[in-house]
Design a protein around this motif. Structure first.
Motif, PDB file in Angstrom:
ATOM      1  N   LYS A 130       1.341  -7.873   2.979  1.00 35.72           N
ATOM      2  CA  LYS A 130       2.555  -8.310   2.673  1.00 35.72           C
ATOM      3  C   LYS A 130       3.861  -7.530   2.206  1.00 35.72           C
ATOM      4  CE  LYS A 130       0.787 -12.993   1.524  1.00 35.72           C
ATOM      5  NZ  LYS A 130       0.981 -13.886   0.351  1.00 35.72           N
ATOM      6  N   GLY A 131       3.506  -6.449   1.867  1.00 31.66           N
ATOM      7  CA  GLY A 131       4.529  -5.381   1.644  1.00 31.66           C
ATOM      8  C   GLY A 131       5.142  -5.741   0.304  1.00 31.66           C
ATOM      9  N   GLU A 132       4.397  -6.438  -0.741  1.00 29.80           N
ATOM     10  CA  GLU A 132       5.201  -7.011  -1.939  1.00 29.80           C
ATOM     11  C   GLU A 132       3.965  -6.965  -2.911  1.00 29.80           C
ATOM     12  OE1 GLU A 132       4.973 -11.711  -0.894  1.00 29.80           O
ATOM     13  OE2 GLU A 132       6.631 -10.686  -0.659  1.00 29.80           O
ATOM     14  N   GLY A 133       4.148  -7.301  -4.027  1.00 30.27           N
ATOM     15  CA  GLY A 133       2.979  -7.583  -5.055  1.00 30.27           C
ATOM     16  C   GLY A 133       3.205  -6.343  -5.943  1.00 30.27           C
ATOM     17  N   ARG A 134       2.569  -6.377  -7.105  1.00 30.78           N
ATOM     18  CA  ARG A 134       2.445  -5.520  -8.256  1.00 30.78           C
ATOM     19  C   ARG A 134       1.723  -4.034  -7.752  1.00 30.78           C
ATOM     20  NH1 ARG A 134      -1.469  -5.117 -13.509  1.00 30.78           N
ATOM     21  NH2 ARG A 134      -0.042  -3.411 -14.642  1.00 30.78           N
ATOM     22  N   TYR A 135       1.050  -4.104  -6.753  1.00 32.99           N
ATOM     23  CA  TYR A 135       0.390  -2.937  -6.176  1.00 32.99           C
ATOM     24  C   TYR A 135       0.920  -2.164  -5.038  1.00 32.99           C
ATOM     25  CZ  TYR A 135      -2.988  -4.712  -9.537  1.00 32.99           C
ATOM     26  OH  TYR A 135      -3.505  -5.267 -10.580  1.00 32.99           O
ATOM     27  N   SER A 136       2.013  -2.809  -4.516  1.00 35.53           N
ATOM     28  CA  SER A 136       2.577  -2.456  -3.303  1.00 35.53           C
ATOM     29  C   SER A 136       2.988  -1.110  -3.112  1.00 35.53           C
ATOM     30  CB  SER A 136       3.396  -3.513  -2.454  1.00 35.53           C
ATOM     31  OG  SER A 136       4.580  -3.567  -3.589  1.00 35.53           O
ATOM     32  N   LEU A 137       3.728  -0.606  -4.520  1.00 35.60           N
ATOM     33  CA  LEU A 137       4.362   0.601  -4.625  1.00 35.60           C
ATOM     34  C   LEU A 137       3.645   1.363  -5.539  1.00 35.60           C
ATOM     35  CD1 LEU A 137       8.001  -0.861  -4.796  1.00 35.60           C
ATOM     36  CD2 LEU A 137       6.820  -0.008  -2.716  1.00 35.60           C
ATOM     37  N   MET A 138       2.293   1.164  -5.621  1.00 36.38           N
ATOM     38  CA  MET A 138       1.498   1.958  -6.808  1.00 36.38           C
ATOM     39  C   MET A 138       1.608   3.293  -6.521  1.00 36.38           C
ATOM     40  SD  MET A 138      -2.180   1.267  -8.077  1.00 36.38           S
ATOM     41  CE  MET A 138      -3.157   1.625  -6.407  1.00 36.38           C
ATOM     42  N   ARG A 139       1.719   4.150  -7.450  1.00 40.90           N
ATOM     43  CA  ARG A 139       1.663   5.558  -7.245  1.00 40.90           C
ATOM     44  C   ARG A 139       0.385   6.169  -8.128  1.00 40.90           C
ATOM     45  NH1 ARG A 139       7.063   7.962  -6.650  1.00 40.90           N
ATOM     46  NH2 ARG A 139       6.161   9.733  -7.688  1.00 40.90           N
ATOM     47  N   GLY A 140      -0.195   7.351  -7.746  1.00 45.80           N
ATOM     48  CA  GLY A 140      -1.177   7.990  -8.435  1.00 45.80           C
ATOM     49  C   GLY A 140      -0.768   9.388  -8.658  1.00 45.80           C
ATOM     50  N   ASP A 141      -0.876   9.767  -9.987  1.00 47.76           N
ATOM     51  CA  ASP A 141      -0.395  11.237 -10.393  1.00 47.76           C
ATOM     52  C   ASP A 141      -1.242  11.890 -11.508  1.00 47.76           C
ATOM     53  OD1 ASP A 141       1.571  11.876  -8.606  1.00 47.76           O
ATOM     54  OD2 ASP A 141       3.081  10.542  -9.850  1.00 47.76           O
ATOM     55  N   PHE A 142      -1.808  13.013 -11.385  1.00 52.02           N
ATOM     56  CA  PHE A 142      -2.280  13.875 -12.381  1.00 52.02           C
ATOM     57  C   PHE A 142      -0.973  13.838 -13.439  1.00 52.02           C
ATOM     58  CE2 PHE A 142      -5.394  14.820  -9.416  1.00 52.02           C
ATOM     59  CZ  PHE A 142      -6.753  14.833 -10.244  1.00 52.02           C
TER      60      PHE A 142
END
Length: 230
Positions: free
Chosen positions: A31-43
């Motif tokens: 859907k392109g929405e929700g808590r995880y739709s823009l999630m990033r992962g970084d060290f």
């Protein structure tokens, strides 16, 4: 035993994370929405206050972000310190418009000291799956991405043990120097049913050399990688 890394902490974190991403993918990503739709992962480096709470993070890109809500974890036991971590988060805005981090998951990345081979007992080279070796953009860390074979066992003493072992410095004719490292890996009786992710880091602050050569044993045979530091 104090010299060994108890890698089961990292394994547990990543298994939970994979479940988390899988469970939310259909709804949030489609859907392109929700808590995880823009999630990033970084060290990142987790900056911890006197109450053993993470109050901000500094990513390997050099960006420092305060946390929207202070974060705690069982492995955070030293106050007023910095931990190496793998952070999954949403980048949000505070009331004043400045960026903040909303933590979704935060797991420890062990930053290991290098042990001279002459001081190391029972050196082993049980195979791993090599993924990548790279230097963080800040230049502060060398990062190693592996996959380890694992599986369920009722034997509580079965655990992976990993360490970086140095077998000397290689001089070059132009005056440059390369630190030769080997990866110690003891499968430790852990079953080899499936693969799971593991990340390790080395601080470059005390590496008085120009490059690092890492040797490790994989399921496909020996692998050697050399990475410049300066």
């Amino acid at each position: 035993m104090k010299r060994f890394l108890r890698i089961i902490v990292i394994i547990a974190f990543h298994c939970q994370l994979l479940t988390l991403i899988s469970s939310c993918s259909r709804d949030a990503y489609d859907k392109g929405e929700g808590r995880y739709s823009l999630m990033r992962g970084d060290f990142a480096e987790a900056n911890v206050n006197s109450n053993c709470e993470v109050i901000s993070i500094t990513t390997d890109e050099g960006e420092t972000l305060p946390l929207q809500t202070y974060h705690t974890a069982k492995w955070i036991v030293r106050p007023d310190t910095i931990y190496r971590c793998m952070l999954y988060y949403n980048k949000v805005k505070a009331n004043d418009g400045k960026p903040m981090a909303e933590v979704i998951s935060l797991g420890r990345v062990h930053c290991l000291q290098i042990i001279p081979l002459s001081e190391f007992e029972d050196y082993k080279v049980d195979p791993v799956k090599f993924e990548s070796l790279w230097k963080s953009k800040s230049g502060k860390y060398l990062n190693l991405h592996l996959q380890l074979k694992t599986g369920y066992t009722e034997d509580t003493t079965a655990i992976h043990k990993l360490a970086f072992v140095s077998d000397g410095v290689i001089p070059h004719s132009d005056g440059r120097r390369t630190l030769s490292l080997c990866l110690h890996h003891d499968q430790g009786g852990v079953p080899e049913y499936y693969s799971t992710q593991a990340y390790l880091s080395i601080s470059t602050a005390d590496l008085l050399v120009d490059s690092v050569r890492l040797s490790l044993n994989t399921y496909s045979g020996p692998v050697v990688r050399t990475l410049p530091i300066h």
